[in-house]
Design a protein around this motif. Structure first.
Motif, PDB file in Angstrom:
ATOM      1  N   LEU A 295      25.606 -10.724  -6.894  1.00 25.14           N
ATOM      2  CA  LEU A 295      25.624 -10.370  -5.471  1.00 25.14           C
ATOM      3  C   LEU A 295      24.678  -9.211  -5.177  1.00 25.14           C
ATOM      4  O   LEU A 295      23.983  -9.214  -4.159  1.00 25.14           O
ATOM      5  CB  LEU A 295      27.048 -10.040  -5.024  1.00 25.14           C
ATOM      6  N   LEU A 296      24.645  -8.219  -6.067  1.00 28.18           N
ATOM      7  CA  LEU A 296      23.726  -7.094  -5.890  1.00 28.18           C
ATOM      8  C   LEU A 296      22.277  -7.574  -5.888  1.00 28.18           C
ATOM      9  O   LEU A 296      21.470  -7.161  -5.049  1.00 28.18           O
ATOM     10  CB  LEU A 296      23.929  -6.064  -7.004  1.00 28.18           C
ATOM     11  N   VAL A 297      21.966  -8.456  -6.820  1.00 20.63           N
ATOM     12  CA  VAL A 297      20.592  -8.966  -6.918  1.00 20.63           C
ATOM     13  C   VAL A 297      20.246  -9.835  -5.704  1.00 20.63           C
ATOM     14  O   VAL A 297      19.141  -9.746  -5.174  1.00 20.63           O
ATOM     15  CB  VAL A 297      20.372  -9.727  -8.244  1.00 20.63           C
ATOM     16  N   ILE A 298      21.178 -10.654  -5.263  1.00 18.69           N
ATOM     17  CA  ILE A 298      20.911 -11.491  -4.084  1.00 18.69           C
ATOM     18  C   ILE A 298      20.577 -10.605  -2.883  1.00 18.69           C
ATOM     19  O   ILE A 298      19.600 -10.848  -2.162  1.00 18.69           O
ATOM     20  CB  ILE A 298      22.100 -12.426  -3.783  1.00 18.69           C
ATOM     21  N   PHE A 299      21.364  -9.552  -2.666  1.00 20.70           N
ATOM     22  CA  PHE A 299      21.094  -8.636  -1.553  1.00 20.70           C
ATOM     23  C   PHE A 299      19.732  -7.974  -1.720  1.00 20.70           C
ATOM     24  O   PHE A 299      18.908  -7.950  -0.798  1.00 20.70           O
ATOM     25  CB  PHE A 299      22.179  -7.557  -1.448  1.00 20.70           C
ATOM     26  N   ALA A 300      19.472  -7.418  -2.914  1.00 20.98           N
ATOM     27  CA  ALA A 300      18.221  -6.699  -3.154  1.00 20.98           C
ATOM     28  C   ALA A 300      17.012  -7.630  -3.049  1.00 20.98           C
ATOM     29  O   ALA A 300      15.969  -7.242  -2.514  1.00 20.98           O
ATOM     30  CB  ALA A 300      18.259  -6.014  -4.522  1.00 20.98           C
ATOM     31  N   CYS A 301      17.146  -8.850  -3.551  1.00 21.09           N
ATOM     32  CA  CYS A 301      16.047  -9.827  -3.464  1.00 21.09           C
ATOM     33  C   CYS A 301      15.793 -10.237  -2.023  1.00 21.09           C
ATOM     34  O   CYS A 301      14.638 -10.361  -1.597  1.00 21.09           O
ATOM     35  CB  CYS A 301      16.356 -11.057  -4.307  1.00 21.09           C
ATOM     36  N   ALA A 302      16.855 -10.455  -1.283  1.00 21.95           N
ATOM     37  CA  ALA A 302      16.696 -10.821   0.134  1.00 21.95           C
ATOM     38  C   ALA A 302      16.012  -9.688   0.893  1.00 21.95           C
ATOM     39  O   ALA A 302      15.107  -9.931   1.707  1.00 21.95           O
ATOM     40  CB  ALA A 302      18.053 -11.141   0.750  1.00 21.95           C
ATOM     41  N   ALA A 303      16.409  -8.454   0.610  1.00 23.52           N
ATOM     42  CA  ALA A 303      15.797  -7.303   1.285  1.00 23.52           C
ATOM     43  C   ALA A 303      14.331  -7.148   0.878  1.00 23.52           C
ATOM     44  O   ALA A 303      13.466  -6.883   1.727  1.00 23.52           O
ATOM     45  CB  ALA A 303      16.578  -6.034   0.970  1.00 23.52           C
ATOM     46  N   THR A 304      14.028  -7.319  -0.405  1.00 20.42           N
ATOM     47  CA  THR A 304      12.646  -7.205  -0.881  1.00 20.42           C
ATOM     48  C   THR A 304      11.780  -8.280  -0.231  1.00 20.42           C
ATOM     49  O   THR A 304      10.682  -7.997   0.272  1.00 20.42           O
ATOM     50  CB  THR A 304      12.591  -7.341  -2.426  1.00 20.42           C
ATOM     51  N   THR A 305      12.274  -9.504  -0.210  1.00 19.15           N
ATOM     52  CA  THR A 305      11.540 -10.606   0.410  1.00 19.15           C
ATOM     53  C   THR A 305      11.366 -10.368   1.913  1.00 19.15           C
ATOM     54  O   THR A 305      10.278 -10.587   2.460  1.00 19.15           O
ATOM     55  CB  THR A 305      12.261 -11.942   0.144  1.00 19.15           C
TER      56      THR A 305
ATOM     57  N   ALA B  46      11.100 -14.409  -7.307  1.00 14.08           N
ATOM     58  CA  ALA B  46      11.143 -14.545  -8.771  1.00 14.08           C
ATOM     59  C   ALA B  46      12.419 -13.934  -9.342  1.00 14.08           C
ATOM     60  O   ALA B  46      13.072 -14.536 -10.194  1.00 14.08           O
ATOM     61  CB  ALA B  46       9.906 -13.905  -9.403  1.00 14.08           C
ATOM     62  N   ASP B  47      12.770 -12.736  -8.877  1.00 14.37           N
ATOM     63  CA  ASP B  47      14.025 -12.113  -9.317  1.00 14.37           C
ATOM     64  C   ASP B  47      15.203 -13.042  -9.044  1.00 14.37           C
ATOM     65  O   ASP B  47      16.057 -13.258  -9.900  1.00 14.37           O
ATOM     66  CB  ASP B  47      14.267 -10.790  -8.576  1.00 14.37           C
ATOM     67  N   LEU B  48      15.239 -13.569  -7.845  1.00 10.80           N
ATOM     68  CA  LEU B  48      16.346 -14.437  -7.445  1.00 10.80           C
ATOM     69  C   LEU B  48      16.417 -15.685  -8.314  1.00 10.80           C
ATOM     70  O   LEU B  48      17.493 -16.063  -8.793  1.00 10.80           O
ATOM     71  CB  LEU B  48      16.195 -14.813  -5.975  1.00 10.80           C
ATOM     72  N   LEU B  49      15.289 -16.325  -8.547  1.00 13.83           N
ATOM     73  CA  LEU B  49      15.275 -17.539  -9.368  1.00 13.83           C
ATOM     74  C   LEU B  49      15.680 -17.248 -10.814  1.00 13.83           C
ATOM     75  O   LEU B  49      16.443 -18.013 -11.413  1.00 13.83           O
ATOM     76  CB  LEU B  49      13.895 -18.196  -9.332  1.00 13.83           C
ATOM     77  N   ILE B  50      15.191 -16.158 -11.366  1.00 14.31           N
ATOM     78  CA  ILE B  50      15.535 -15.828 -12.748  1.00 14.31           C
ATOM     79  C   ILE B  50      17.017 -15.510 -12.878  1.00 14.31           C
ATOM     80  O   ILE B  50      17.649 -15.846 -13.871  1.00 14.31           O
ATOM     81  CB  ILE B  50      14.652 -14.676 -13.270  1.00 14.31           C
ATOM     82  N   VAL B  51      17.594 -14.904 -11.868  1.00 15.01           N
ATOM     83  CA  VAL B  51      19.022 -14.572 -11.913  1.00 15.01           C
ATOM     84  C   VAL B  51      19.889 -15.802 -11.670  1.00 15.01           C
ATOM     85  O   VAL B  51      20.867 -16.039 -12.379  1.00 15.01           O
ATOM     86  CB  VAL B  51      19.352 -13.460 -10.897  1.00 15.01           C
ATOM     87  N   LEU B  52      19.532 -16.603 -10.680  1.00 14.73           N
ATOM     88  CA  LEU B  52      20.390 -17.736 -10.318  1.00 14.73           C
ATOM     89  C   LEU B  52      20.165 -18.980 -11.169  1.00 14.73           C
ATOM     90  O   LEU B  52      21.095 -19.733 -11.417  1.00 14.73           O
ATOM     91  CB  LEU B  52      20.194 -18.095  -8.840  1.00 14.73           C
ATOM     92  N   VAL B  53      18.928 -19.208 -11.609  1.00 19.67           N
ATOM     93  CA  VAL B  53      18.603 -20.438 -12.326  1.00 19.67           C
ATOM     94  C   VAL B  53      18.322 -20.181 -13.801  1.00 19.67           C
ATOM     95  O   VAL B  53      18.735 -20.942 -14.656  1.00 19.67           O
ATOM     96  CB  VAL B  53      17.394 -21.148 -11.667  1.00 19.67           C
TER      97      VAL B  53
ATOM     98  N   CYS C 233      20.970  -1.354  -5.929  1.00 15.67           N
ATOM     99  CA  CYS C 233      21.389  -2.712  -6.294  1.00 15.67           C
ATOM    100  C   CYS C 233      20.649  -3.213  -7.522  1.00 15.67           C
ATOM    101  O   CYS C 233      21.263  -3.751  -8.456  1.00 15.67           O
ATOM    102  CB  CYS C 233      21.169  -3.672  -5.120  1.00 15.67           C
ATOM    103  N   PHE C 234      19.333  -3.047  -7.542  1.00 17.96           N
ATOM    104  CA  PHE C 234      18.564  -3.483  -8.705  1.00 17.96           C
ATOM    105  C   PHE C 234      18.933  -2.680  -9.952  1.00 17.96           C
ATOM    106  O   PHE C 234      19.050  -3.230 -11.049  1.00 17.96           O
ATOM    107  CB  PHE C 234      17.058  -3.372  -8.454  1.00 17.96           C
ATOM    108  N   THR C 235      19.131  -1.366  -9.794  1.00 18.04           N
ATOM    109  CA  THR C 235      19.452  -0.510 -10.947  1.00 18.04           C
ATOM    110  C   THR C 235      20.808  -0.861 -11.536  1.00 18.04           C
ATOM    111  O   THR C 235      20.948  -0.996 -12.764  1.00 18.04           O
ATOM    112  CB  THR C 235      19.400   0.975 -10.536  1.00 18.04           C
ATOM    113  N   ILE C 236      21.815  -1.021 -10.697  1.00 14.24           N
ATOM    114  CA  ILE C 236      23.153  -1.376 -11.188  1.00 14.24           C
ATOM    115  C   ILE C 236      23.117  -2.740 -11.860  1.00 14.24           C
ATOM    116  O   ILE C 236      23.692  -2.929 -12.934  1.00 14.24           O
ATOM    117  CB  ILE C 236      24.185  -1.333 -10.037  1.00 14.24           C
ATOM    118  N   ALA C 237      22.432  -3.693 -11.239  1.00 14.23           N
ATOM    119  CA  ALA C 237      22.324  -5.031 -11.838  1.00 14.23           C
ATOM    120  C   ALA C 237      21.639  -4.961 -13.196  1.00 14.23           C
ATOM    121  O   ALA C 237      22.091  -5.596 -14.162  1.00 14.23           O
ATOM    122  CB  ALA C 237      21.558  -5.969 -10.902  1.00 14.23           C
ATOM    123  N   LEU C 238      20.573  -4.183 -13.298  1.00 12.67           N
ATOM    124  CA  LEU C 238      19.868  -4.044 -14.578  1.00 12.67           C
ATOM    125  C   LEU C 238      20.784  -3.431 -15.632  1.00 12.67           C
ATOM    126  O   LEU C 238      20.837  -3.908 -16.771  1.00 12.67           O
ATOM    127  CB  LEU C 238      18.613  -3.189 -14.407  1.00 12.67           C
TER     128      LEU C 238
END
Length: 142
Positions: free
Chosen positions: A13-23, A70-77, A128-133
Motif C-alpha cells: 500500500l505504501l508503494v502504491i501510494f508513492a508510485c501513484a504520487a511519483t507518476t 516500474a516501481d509499481l510493476l516490480i512490486v505488484l508483478v 512511503c518508499f523508505t518504509i517499504a524499502l
C-alpha cells in the motif's frame, strides 16, 4: 502467520501510494512550462536555451512517470527481491534529494503554505518508499 501478512500488505500500500504520487508528479510536470509560462522568461535571443529547458523537462517528467510505473510493476508483478530493493532504493535516493533541495532552496517560498505543503508532500512520498524499502530489506523469518 497473520503478523507476516500485515507488513506485506502495508508495504504494498505504501508503494502504491508513492508510485501513484511519483507518476502524478511526472504527468503534471509535462504541463508546468505552459502553466507557468516558463519560456517567456528566456530571451528570444537564446532559442537553444528554450529547446534545452524543454528537453530537460520532458526527460525529467518522463523519468518520474517511468520510475513510478516500474516501481509499481516490480512490486505488484515481480517476485525478485533484488529488483525490488534496487528500484525502491533508487526511489528513496530520488526523493531524499528532492526533500533536501526543498529544505535548502525551497520552491514556493512566496507562499509559506505552498512551500511547506510541497515539503510535506515530498516527505510523505519519501517516507512511503523508505518504509517499504526497510520492510523489503529486513530479513524474513522462516
Amino acid at each position: 502467520m497473520p503478523n507476516r501478512e500485515k507488513p506485506h500488505r502495508m508495504w504494498i500500500l505504501l508503494v502504491i501510494f508513492a508510485c501513484a504520487a511519483t507518476t502524478a508528479f511526472g504527468i503534471w510536470h509535462f504541463f508546468i512550462p505552459a502553466q507557468w509560462d516558463w519560456y517567456s522568461y528566456i530571451s528570444a535571443d537564446a532559442p537553444e536555451l528554450i529547446v534545452a529547458v524543454r528537453a530537460i523537462n520532458v526527460f525529467f517528467s518522463l523519468c518520474l512517470v517511468l520510475i513510478g510505473i516500474a516501481d509499481l510493476l516490480i512490486v505488484l508483478v515481480g517476485s525478485d527481491r533484488f529488483a525490488r530493493i534496487v528500484m525502491l532504493g533508487l526511489s528513496v535516493v530520488l526523493w531524499t534529494v528532492r526533500v533536501a533541495m526543498q529544505i535548502v532552496a525551497p520552491q514556493g517560498s512566496a507562499a509559506p503554505a505552498l512551500q511547506y505543503g510541497m515539503l510535506a508532500g515530498f516527505l510523505s512520498i519519501w517516507s512511503c518508499f523508505t518504509i517499504a524499502l526497510l520492510i523489503v530489506v529486513k530479513p524474513q523469518k522462516r
